[in-house]
Write an enzyme that holds these catalytic residues in place. Structure first.
Site, PDB file in Angstrom:
ATOM      1  N   GLY A  73       3.547  51.544  -7.849  1.00  0.00           N
ATOM      2  CA  GLY A  73       4.770  52.276  -7.506  1.00  0.00           C
ATOM      3  C   GLY A  73       5.615  51.419  -6.576  1.00  0.00           C
ATOM      4  NE  ARG A  81      16.647  72.243   1.885  1.00  0.00           N
ATOM      5  CZ  ARG A  81      16.368  70.956   1.799  1.00  0.00           C
ATOM      6  NH1 ARG A  81      15.139  70.580   1.562  1.00  0.00           N
ATOM      7  NH2 ARG A  81      17.309  70.047   1.934  1.00  0.00           N
ATOM      8  CD  GLU A 110       7.760  63.707  -3.605  1.00  0.00           C
ATOM      9  OE1 GLU A 110       8.650  62.864  -3.812  1.00  0.00           O
ATOM     10  OE2 GLU A 110       7.754  64.829  -4.154  1.00  0.00           O
TER      11      GLU A 110
END
Lengths: 257, 639
Positions: free
Chosen positions: B41, B331, B426
């Protein structure tokens, strides 16, 4: 209410880099005008799979106009006819019922076709590796506010840095030149104080690397017209000026500028 | 009783990282070149880690399935990056950023990790500015800051609405520098298929070249997974099309515990899907809620255009229910309420899948020009996608998944439960608890990659000086390659009738309905019966035309969707077992009288980390207890 379109697609199919390639004609019926161009291709692929045909390969990822992965020549124009728009943000309401749409890969010697509409744009990475960075190792930076950057310089630098590296500039250019891409990265780094120490070395090596892959610029300006981020042609002039400076000056004796 | 050792250093929270750096074993600069590190990644976390490790002298091999590291989905982050610089003199500090992040995470993150994150946040800003990241500046040439996501201080650095793009380009360029210097061997269009272990330790990976289909092995002294989140399990999300859980999941299958998979974050202001073939959802900046009023028609199945609905037949439900915060509720509250009214049949748009965000009042009050100057680019984007002019007719919005807080379990050194295998960004679970604050994703990715992993990785490597890498001729690699070939052959030979996208879409609907914004015991149990049924169908009825020896995006997707099926089951199980509501995990059974999330700190102030037990068995749930010595646990309220 949402309109539906019936379209004819002529799509470039190429079974790998050594295949000569050809156009295939597909009917795209009942296409919602709210779809993006790539969603329309998704539907064609669903149909192809249903008919046990091999789906069309095309590059795409973020589908919000920022990653630079999507490409395509649509009716001869890079990312289609809509100004300042990537293919993924091009919507079908910009087409008319009954249209025939020709879909091809970005064409340039430096962008060999991988398969169908997918091309290899790694020559752009080679240009960046040739100097499109500021040599500052992790941890070596001083406090960020120690080096003020005049707002105008920062803003213009940003304008150049907005390039998404999609390659539309090359595909649109009759010479397959990469001046707009290269100059955008140079302007991003050469306009700000942090980029000064390597400015001329960077300009020389990046331009020279660019020349090994791409054609030469003859000031058509098609690159800017095709650019989804509207990168300015002024950056090419800025690059050319720095390149001349880099070439005429003996860097060892001339010092900074 | 736990098998998890988080290796949190002792001492006061503000000194832990400093002490740990001192007590960490070091690899001599001349010896670093004798270690090979695999980084999978190349987004913010992976590119920054690969570049930094290479600068230190380690031999790095970096892998991305994209054609260039610059394409990673970090590039799409809009808002900004937090840094506790206190340049604005408004009282920010490392401790305040730490405090806000623990509280914002609804007390489900590790204090020690979060404090370290806040500490290095200032270094990230310095590093990025020195790389030439064109942050917004004031007229004096110094960096500009803004307040973001309801923070009480202005600590967010930004580069117009494209902060992620500019930070990723900075990390990509640092990586390009190291590629040119010969320190990083870069493999593009190459996807991880497996993590390989020898004697219980990670020794390499098996990959597939996406262009020619070649399956190959790569060995290293350490493997770093920086492969992002799993939001695409929902099919429709704000993630890029290729985002996937495969690397993390295959590591999980090899022994890496997977933590808190039920912690997913919803963004309330996205453009709703326009049809069945919608491929992704586009996020609109939350700042729109500062001036837009959210409403739905009072009547069910009202087909009138919004302009024909008089004010007294509209339900401004947020203003009605939350008079103090109104349209600016957090949110998760905004998202859940939108779901409630849409589920009641009051949704708007052709598919009845949105709510109105109306700027009529703002335009009347401030004039169209004022609204245009604030939101012009967002309005243009909306019009481009929907064909509707938001100056004249209200926008339609609906929540969508856009970040996942859960991920691979890691200790303080960012090592997974597989020795020698790390996870950053993440992809891991570490810093955001049950809910991530705005402008903190970029911060965590870069913190891990630039400033944490490059130090902590030495602790384990230092004792392995002179150990050779495991040869790729070793049987462990041959076995992993054979298993990879088997899976590919299995996909190609099913010969069913339905496309991968069809299965992905159907899976997404189940996950969204039952493991989305609001979860119930009943719904989760339903998910646990529907997902395996669909999964079985997938393995029987998938149709995959083309060849495995060429570029074949269907084949790539099949592998990813197969992993999403397994992940979805674990998400449901995790959500079922977590009998409380916290952050992005809302169990309808556990809410206050005001409809807010109700935590159960007594029983659930822990990380749930799941251990793989084989394809046919259910994972084992382990707990890592969380202790809060510096931040007092409180209950949120927005009335």
């Amino acid at each position: 209410m949402t309109q539906e379109l019936n379209l004819t697609l002529q799509v470039w199919r190429q079974d790998g880099s050594s295949d000569p390639g050809h156009f295939e004609t597909y009917a795209a019926n009942g296409i919602s005008e709210d779809m993006s161009f790539l969603e329309m291709l998704d539907i064609i692929n669903e149909q192809l799979i249903e008919d046990e045909q091999v789906p069309i390969e095309f590059d795409h990822d973020c589908r919000e106009g920022i990653c630079g992965t999507c490409s395509l020549m649509i009716n001869g124009q890079a990312h289609g006819h809509e100004k300042a728009t990537t293919t993924c943000q091009l919507h079908m309401r910009k087409f008319k019922d009954g249209d025939t749409i020709v879909v091809e890969p970005f064409r340039a010697r430096a962008f060999p076709v991988v398969r169908d509409l997918v091309v290899d744009r790694s020559s752009f990475d080679r240009i960046i590796e040739a100097g499109g960075y500021i040599s500052i190792n992790t941890g070596a930076a001083s406090d960020a506010n120690l080096t003020p950057v005049p707002k105008e310089a920062a803003d213009t630098s940003f304008d150049a840095a907005a390039c998404i590296g999609c390659g539309a500039c090359v595909a649109a250019c009759p010479n397959s030149a990469a001046q707009l891409f290269t100059s955008a990265k140079l302007a991003h780094l050469n306009l700000i104080p942090q980029g000064q120490s390597q400015r001329f070395e960077r300009t020389e090596t990046m331009v020279d690397t660019m020349e090994t892959f791409f054609g030469s610029c003859t000031n058509h300006g098609e690159c800017h017209e095709a650019c989804p981020k509207e990168i300015s042609l002024d950056f090419i002039a800025f690059m050319n000026r720095d390149y001349v400076k880099a070439k005429v000056k003996n860097r060892k004796l001339a010092g900074q500028t | 009783m736990t098998v998890l050792d988080s290796k949190i250093p002792s001492g006061p929270v503000a000194e832990k990282w400093e002490n740990h750096k001192f007590s960490t074993k070091l690899v001599n600069p001349n010896n670093k070149r004798r270690f090979e590190i695999i980084v999978v990644g190349t987004g913010l976390a992976g590119a920054s880690a690969a570049a930094s490790l290479s600068e230190l002298g380690y031999k790095v091999k970096a892998f991305t399935f994209h054609d260039s590291p610059r394409r990673a989905h970090s590039i799409a982050a809009q808002g900004g990056i937090n840094g506790a610089k206190n340049y604005t003199n408004d009282g920010d500090s490392v401790h305040r950023l730490f405090y806000d992040t623990v509280k914002g995470g609804d007390y489900r993150s590790r204090e020690a990790n979060v404090h370290r994150l806040a500490e290095v946040s200032v270094n990230i800003i310095d590093q990025a500015a020195a790389q030439g990241v064109p942050f917004a500046r004031e007229y004096g040439g110094l960096l500009d800051n803004r307040s973001f996501g309801g923070a009480q201080v202005s600590r967010t650095f930004y580069a117009r609405g494209q902060t992620g793009q500019q930070l990723l380009l900075g990390a990509y360029q640092a990586l390009a520098k190291q590629v040119a210097a010969g320190g990083v061997e870069l493999h593009t269009r190459t996807e991880l298929l497996d993590v390989v272990l020898k004697d219980g330790r990670a020794c390499g990976i098996v990959t597939r070249d996406l262009v020619n289909g070649e399956v190959a092995s790569h060995s290293g002294h350490a493997v770093v997974l920086a492969t992002g989140g799993y939001g695409n399990v929902y099919y429709l999300s704000t993630n890029a099309m290729a985002c996937n859980v495969t690397a993390a999941w295959r590591a999980h299958r090899k022994g890496a515990f997977f933590a808190n998979p039920c912690y997913t974050q919803i963004h309330p202001t996205c453009i709703p899907a326009s049809d069945e073939f919608q491929s992704k959802l586009t996020l609109m900046s939350e700042s729109l809620r500062n001036d837009g009023r959210i409403w739905v028609p009072d009547a069910f199945d009202d087909t009138r255009s919004p302009s024909e609905i008089p004010d007294n037949e509209r339900d401004y439900y947020l203003e009605r229910k939350y008079p103090a915060f109104g349209n600016l509720v957090p949110r998760d509250v905004a998202s859940r309420n939108a779901k409630t009214v849409v589920d009641q049949g009051k949704g708007v748009g052709t598919l009845k899948n949105g709510v109105y965000l109306d700027f009529g009042a703002a335009i009347e009050r401030d004039g169209e020009e004022a609204v245009r100057s604030k939101y012009g680019n967002l309005f243009d984007m909306y019009e481009n996608i929907t064909g509707e002019n938001p100056y004249q007719t209200p926008m339609r919005i609906y929540p969508a998944i856009h970040y996942t807080m859960g991920g691979v379990w890691v200790d303080y050194n960012l090592m997974t439960t597989i020795p020698g295998c790390y996870s950053i960004g993440e992809a891991n679970f570490s810093d955001h608890g049950a809910n991530r604050l705005g402008a903190s994703a970029l911060m965590q990715g870069l913190a891990d990659g630039y400033f944490v992993l490059p130090y902590t990785i030495g602790d384990d490597l230092a004792g392995r000086l002179g150990e050779p890498t495991v040869s790729t001729d070793d049987p462990v690699f041959a076995e992993a390659e054979a298993a990879a070939h088997d899976q590919i052959n299995r996909f190609m030979s099913i010969g069913g009738t339905r496309s991968v996208d069809w299965f992905h879409r159907e899976l997404g609907k189940i996950v969204w309905d039952y493991i989305g914004m609001e979860r119930t015991k009943e719904g989760l149990e339903k998910a646990l019966s529907e997902i395996p049924a669909l999964e079985e169908e997938f393995w029987k009825d998938l149709r995959l035309p083309g060849s495995a020896a060429t570029l074949n995006s269907g084949l790539e997707k099949a592998g990813r969707v197969a992993d999403f099926f397994e992940l979805a089951k674990l998400m449901a199980r995790d959500a079922l077992d977590r009998e409380e509501s916290c952050g992005g995990h809302f169990r309808a059974e556990h809410q206050t009288e005001e409809g807010e999330a109700q935590r159960d700190d007594e029983n659930f102030a822990h990380v749930a980390a799941w251990e793989w037990n084989g394809t046919d068995s259910v994972q084992t749930r382990h707990q890592e207890e969380l202790t809060f010595e510096n931040v007092a646990l409180t209950q949120r309220s927005y009335k």
